[in-house]
Design an enzyme around this catalytic site. Structure first.
Site, short mmCIF file in Angstrom:
data_model
loop_
_atom_site.label_atom_id
_atom_site.label_comp_id
_atom_site.label_asym_id
_atom_site.label_seq_id
_atom_site.Cartn_x
_atom_site.Cartn_y
_atom_site.Cartn_z
N ASP A 23 -5.75 5.06 -4.85
CA ASP A 23 -4.69 5.00 -5.89
C ASP A 23 -5.29 5.10 -7.02
OD1 ASP A 23 -2.87 5.40 -3.71
OD2 ASP A 23 -1.71 3.97 -4.62
N ASN A 54 -5.79 1.34 -0.35
CA ASN A 54 -5.23 1.55 -1.18
C ASN A 54 -5.76 1.37 -3.03
OD1 ASN A 54 -2.47 2.16 -2.57
ND2 ASN A 54 -2.43 -0.45 -2.64
N ASP A 106 8.77 32.52 -35.71
CA ASP A 106 8.44 33.27 -37.26
C ASP A 106 7.58 34.01 -37.45
OD1 ASP A 106 11.26 32.03 -38.32
OD2 ASP A 106 9.47 30.15 -38.43
N ALA A 119 1.10 -1.33 0.16
CA ALA A 119 -0.01 -0.18 -0.30
C ALA A 119 0.69 1.31 0.31
CB ALA A 119 -0.42 -0.37 1.11
N ILE A 175 4.31 1.67 -0.66
CA ILE A 175 5.43 1.83 -1.76
C ILE A 175 5.00 2.47 -3.05
CG2 ILE A 175 6.96 0.90 -2.88
CD1 ILE A 175 7.56 -0.82 -1.37
N GLU A 217 4.14 2.29 -6.27
CA GLU A 217 5.52 2.21 -7.37
C GLU A 217 4.71 2.15 -8.79
OE1 GLU A 217 3.06 -0.14 -4.43
OE2 GLU A 217 2.10 -0.54 -6.47
P1 ATP Z 1 9.62 35.16 -41.68
O1 ATP Z 1 11.13 34.26 -41.62
O2 ATP Z 1 9.33 35.39 -40.81
O3 ATP Z 1 9.25 33.37 -42.62
P2 ATP Z 1 9.99 35.53 -44.26
O4 ATP Z 1 9.38 34.28 -44.80
O5 ATP Z 1 10.11 37.33 -44.56
O6 ATP Z 1 9.95 35.94 -42.50
P3 ATP Z 1 11.89 34.31 -45.71
O7 ATP Z 1 11.41 33.31 -46.02
O8 ATP Z 1 13.33 33.79 -45.36
O9 ATP Z 1 10.93 35.49 -44.38
O10 ATP Z 1 12.52 35.58 -46.23
C1 ATP Z 1 13.29 36.78 -46.91
C2 ATP Z 1 12.92 37.54 -47.58
O11 ATP Z 1 13.31 36.96 -48.72
C3 ATP Z 1 11.38 37.94 -47.36
O12 ATP Z 1 11.51 39.20 -46.64
C4 ATP Z 1 11.33 38.72 -49.24
O13 ATP Z 1 11.95 39.55 -49.28
C5 ATP Z 1 12.49 37.38 -49.85
N1 ATP Z 1 11.37 35.94 -50.28
C6 ATP Z 1 10.83 35.83 -49.46
N2 ATP Z 1 10.22 34.79 -51.04
C7 ATP Z 1 10.51 34.76 -51.58
C8 ATP Z 1 10.65 34.30 -52.60
N3 ATP Z 1 9.86 32.98 -53.30
N4 ATP Z 1 10.99 34.90 -53.97
C9 ATP Z 1 12.18 35.47 -53.59
N5 ATP Z 1 12.17 36.18 -52.34
C10 ATP Z 1 11.40 36.58 -52.08
#
Ligand code: ATP
Length: 859
Positions: free
Chosen positions: A698, A694, A324, A278, A280, A282
């Site tokens: 328990d 127990n 992000d 009772a 322990i 376990e």
């Molecule tokens: P997060 O990091 O918050 O997702 P984000 O999408 O802006 O933001 P990245 O995907 O690293 O981050 O993009 C960085 C930058 O690259 C963007 O701010 C944009 O200027 C450019 N970018 C994003 N997508 C493309 C694409 N498909 N082609 C060309 N440039 C892009």
């Protein structure tokens, strides 16, 4: 056939496939022939074995010995009851463990990867298990390779094969046949192997082996994962072990005291064994697993998929959430607000007017595709979809452009370069178009007026707009595979597009919740600092005067010491590269912060691994990031992280509730039985009583406590220190004093009823202990709040468990047939009333403790 020495055409022929892949009929037939593409899992324990395993516990074995002793000393009735109790215990344990196992299985299934294949001349997304030999698989940076493939096409395709070869450097892949037959796997550059990770570029390959026939399948036996135990489980297992020794010591002493008092050795043996069983705890480590697994199951319903069970336990300790922006804080639903064409753009492209330049580059440079299954809607990266859709709707756009300027080459987007480039044929020349972040594009432009362009861009960014810049040039010849970088140089600046991406409405609320919970939300984005700051300010991430935005370049220049001292003020990191995320995590951890970090790309994997809770995106995330993460957000939503933290805190609280309740009860039992003979009274309970208490305390009430809803204030207190002991914050003290009080209540009941010559004293002590524990279960629901305030009936399972225990106890007291089994006697109404009254003492005492603590301001 030797796949790597043959040309891919020969391999396709051998597999009776083509570059267009298989048809549905062929797939069905091959599935029959080869079976699903999965590695055999470690043989699962059959269900009956899981049940039998419940009996392997040392304590249960001791109990069985007790049952045999009972039979030998002639007490068959005791034996039957003990066996009955063992079986009930096993059933409860089995049902819980089975549920936990099912929950973990379901989680594993959900994290299975998908694969893109070309079938019926279309690209289809299917589960990796459905791939068959002959399928043509599309690979892209971030994917996990779903089966063994012979490469057909490679555009800078790089694959990291550490899981197979141990080599962490990614390998460049190419479709060419290799001459030598005997080359190690790592050098077969025209092959891709199951479970390896694509780190750059894209390509296609034809499946040559699936399931156990793959290279990884051949060594799968060696790769069986070990089941991880969480830190808390380990600590509690240690604690249980130590406690077991103490309890066993007490039992030995008790045995001799009993004999000295004139009890029979057989009787004392049974008593001490029952007491050991009772007292322990376990089941403690098992209960933690169950609480965590069921917690993880609940989290899935809230869109957080747990990949590593310890994460459930540690979520409650998160002090920083680094997130992000795009798609997580915002909706990732872009709409272009305006475009701006650079006046001094000076390229002459045949048949293109100057004012059409932006529309031309916008409509050509992208990877968005029309989805035939969905009304020809454009699908792909939302940034690109928005840009193309905008261009298509403008007056100057011409729908012949796509045919007139066919694509010849491309340099895919990556978040380090922050650009992407496509090359299109124009008569006998080639048009190179680059789009990307403004600084990156300006960097490759020859003679652009940076001041003018930046001023325009800043104006758009201040309104929170995401900016994409375009540039282009004409070249005479296509560069070779290795010289593609040269495309991104000497270009002419073309213009800007500004788009908005509205914040997720629930994210703002979640950020406020973070702050009251003592968690710092931080934005880490690839976007421009002005855009990022505008959005962060709007969402409440940047709020105080000291809150700062830092760019990747500034971060690069900061020394480790400087970053150490400034990091707590930095709330937005803009234009950072994924590698810098790792530095941010490390620095925060050096400052004793517990970091949750989100990521979706290939390069985010190291930061996700290093973070205390790595969080990958379920929708937009790559397989590589998912592999590295502890948790996957099925809806890519920031608010889900906060929900998960809340759930993590709840689960941890519930584990504390369970421990607090069970340990105090066990302690009370052992004290009562140990002290009574020391103060000259008979041992108050029979073995059967101990086992019964127990069992009822328990199991059901204990489990019901583990399912308690979150405290209302769960997100109003600071995060828990991950190093903090489970017994911290008064839990250990509470267990001791409640145990002592409960034992005292039992002993006083015994002393008093013996004193007044009550023949039912034993049944009374038995009942008082049982009911006191029910009261304690109720009061253990909250460490801080009065039960009447959180509502007596708000945990229905617990009320059900208490009601059931109450009815069973009454039955044991009043039903003649149970009287015989349990050696109890019917109590008079007065006696029962007294028992009930006395049993509320513990309940009130714990409520009083809360009152005093509230008064003292400690809770
Ligand atoms: P997060 O990091 O918050 O997702 P984000 O999408 O802006 O933001 P990245 O995907 O690293 O981050 O993009 C960085 C930058 O690259 C963007 O701010 C944009 O200027 C450019 N970018 C994003 N997508 C493309 C694409 N498909 N082609 C060309 N440039 C892009």
């Amino acid at each position: 056939m030797n796949w790597h020495t043959s040309t891919f055409e020969a391999v396709l022929k051998e597999l009776q496939s083509s570059k267009n892949g298989l048809t549905t009929d062929e797939v069905a037939q091959r599935m029959q022939q080869y079976g699903p593409n999965q590695l055999q899992e470690k043989k699962k324990k059959p269900v009956w074995l899981l049940f039998v395993m419940q009996f392997k516990d040392v304590m249960i074995l001791i109990l069985m010995v007790a049952a045999i002793i009972s039979a030998v000393v002639g007490d068959l009735k005791d034996m039957i009851v003990i066996l009955f109790i063992i079986i009930i215990n096993a059933i409860v344990g089995f049902v819980q463990e089975y549920r936990a196992e099912k929950a973990i299985d379901a989680l594993k299934k959900m994290s299975a990867a998908n694969v893109r294949v070309r079938r019926n001349k279309r690209v289809e997304q299917i589960a990796a298990t459905e791939v068959v030999p002959g399928d043509v698989v599309l690979l892209e940076a971030g994917d996990m390779v779903g089966a063994d493939l012979r490469i057909i096409e490679s555009h800078s395709l790089k694959i990291e094969e550490a899981s197979l070869t141990g080599e962490s450097q990614a390998v460049n892949k190419s479709p060419d046949a290799i001459k030598e037959e005997e080359v190690p796997l790592g050098d077969r550059v025209n092959m891709a192997y199951k479970s390896t990770l694509v780190t750059a570029g894209n390509g296609t390959g034809v499946v040559v082996a699936t399931g156990m026939q793959t290279e990884i399948g051949k060594i799968a036996g060696m790769l069986q994962e070990k089941e991880a135990t969480t830190p808390l489980q380990q600590r509690l297992a240690d604690f249980s072990k130590k406690l077991s020794f103490i309890v066993l010591g007490i039992c030995v002493v008790l045995y001799f005291i009993g004999i000295l008092r004139g009890e029979t050795p057989a009787n004392m043996l049974l008593t001490t064994i029952s007491l050991a069983v009772a007292a322990i705890p376990e089941a403690l480590p098992a209960v933690i697993t169950i609480a965590l697994a069921l917690g993880a199951k609940k989290l899935v319903r809230k869109n957080a998929l747990i990949r590593k069970l310890p994460a459930v336990e540690t979520l409650g300790s998160v002090t920083y959430i680094c997130t992000d922006k795009t798609g997580t804080l915002t909706q990732n639903q872009m709409t272009v607000q305006e475009i701006w064409q650079y006046e001094q753009w000076g390229l002459t492209i045949p048949e293109i007017k100057k004012e059409q330049a932006m529309l031309l580059v916008m409509s050509l440079n992208h990877d968005a595709k029309e989805d035939q299954t969905d009304d020809n809607k454009l699908k792909g990266d939302p940034t690109e979809v928005a840009l193309v859709e905008y261009a298509l709707q403008q007056e100057g756009y011409n729908n012949r452009w796509e045919n007139d300027f066919p694509r010849r080459q491309e340099l895919p987007f990556d978040s380090d370069r922050k650009m992407m480039t496509t090359v299109h044929a124009v008569n006998d020349e080639f048009l190179v178009i680059t789009k990307g972040a403004l600084e990156a594009v300006l960097n490759i432009c020859e003679s652009a007026d940076e001041e003018e362009i930046s001023a325009k861009s800043d104006k758009l960014a201040e309104a929170g707009q995401r900016i994409i810049a375009y540039s282009c040039k004409l070249i005479q010849q296509l560069p070779k595979e290795g010289d593609m970088e040269a495309l991104e140089s000497d270009q002419e600046f073309c213009g800007l597009a500004g788009m908005i991406d509205p914040p997720r409405p629930e994210a703002r609320q979640a950020i406020t919740e973070c702050k009251t919970a003592g968690i710092v939300p931080v934005m880490i984005t690839g976007d421009h600092p002005i855009t990022a700051s505008a959005i962060a300010r709007d969402m409440g991430i940047l709020q105080h005067r000291n809150d700062r935005t830092v760019t990747g370049i500034e971060l690069e220049k900061l020394s480790d010491e400087a970053l150490d001292s400034e990091i707590t003020q930095i709330k937005v990191y803009a234009r950072v590269s994924p590698q810098q995320k790792l530095r941010i995590v490390k620095t925060l951890q050096k400052k004793d912060q517990f970091v949750a970090m989100t990521g979706d790309g290939v390069n985010d994997a190291p930061a996700l691994k290093r973070a205390n809770i790595g969080v990958a995106m379920g929708i937009t995330g790559t397989d590589v990031s998912k592999e590295a993460a502890d948790m996957i957000l099925l809806d890519d939503n920031f608010a889900t992280i906060v929900k998960a933290v809340r759930e993590g805190r709840r689960i941890y609280d519930n584990i504390r509730r369970f421990i607090r309740y069970v340990l105090a009860c066990n302690f009370a039992e052992i004290l009562t039985i140990f002290i009574a003979p020391l103060v000259g009274m008979p041992i108050p309970l029979l073995p059967i009583h101990i086992l019964w208490i127990n069992l009822v305390t328990d199991s059901l009430p204990g489990l019901a406590l583990a399912g308690e809803k979150a405290d209302v204030k769960v997100m109003e207190r600071p995060p828990r220190d991950p190093k903090e002991s489970i017994f911290a914050m008064g839990l250990g003290f509470n267990v001791i004093w409640v145990g002592v009080l409960m034992a005292a209540v039992g002993l006083v009941t015994q002393a008093w009823s013996i004193h007044i010559g009550d023949a039912h004293w034993q049944t009374m002590v038995f009942t008082v202990l049982c009911f006191s524990q029910m009261g304690h279960a109720l009061v253990s629901r909250s460490e801080h709040e009065y039960i009447f305030r959180i509502g007596v009936f708000t945990n229905r399972n617990l009320i059900g468990a208490i009601a059931l225990t109450f009815i069973l106890q009454i039955a044991i007291i009043y039903m003649p047939f149970l009287n015989k089994i349990f050696n109890t006697e019917p109590l008079t109404w007065k006696e029962l009333g007294t028992c009930l009254l006395i049993s509320t003492i513990t309940f009130h005492a714990v409520e009083l403790e809360k009152f005093i603590k509230k008064r003292m301001g400690t809770i």
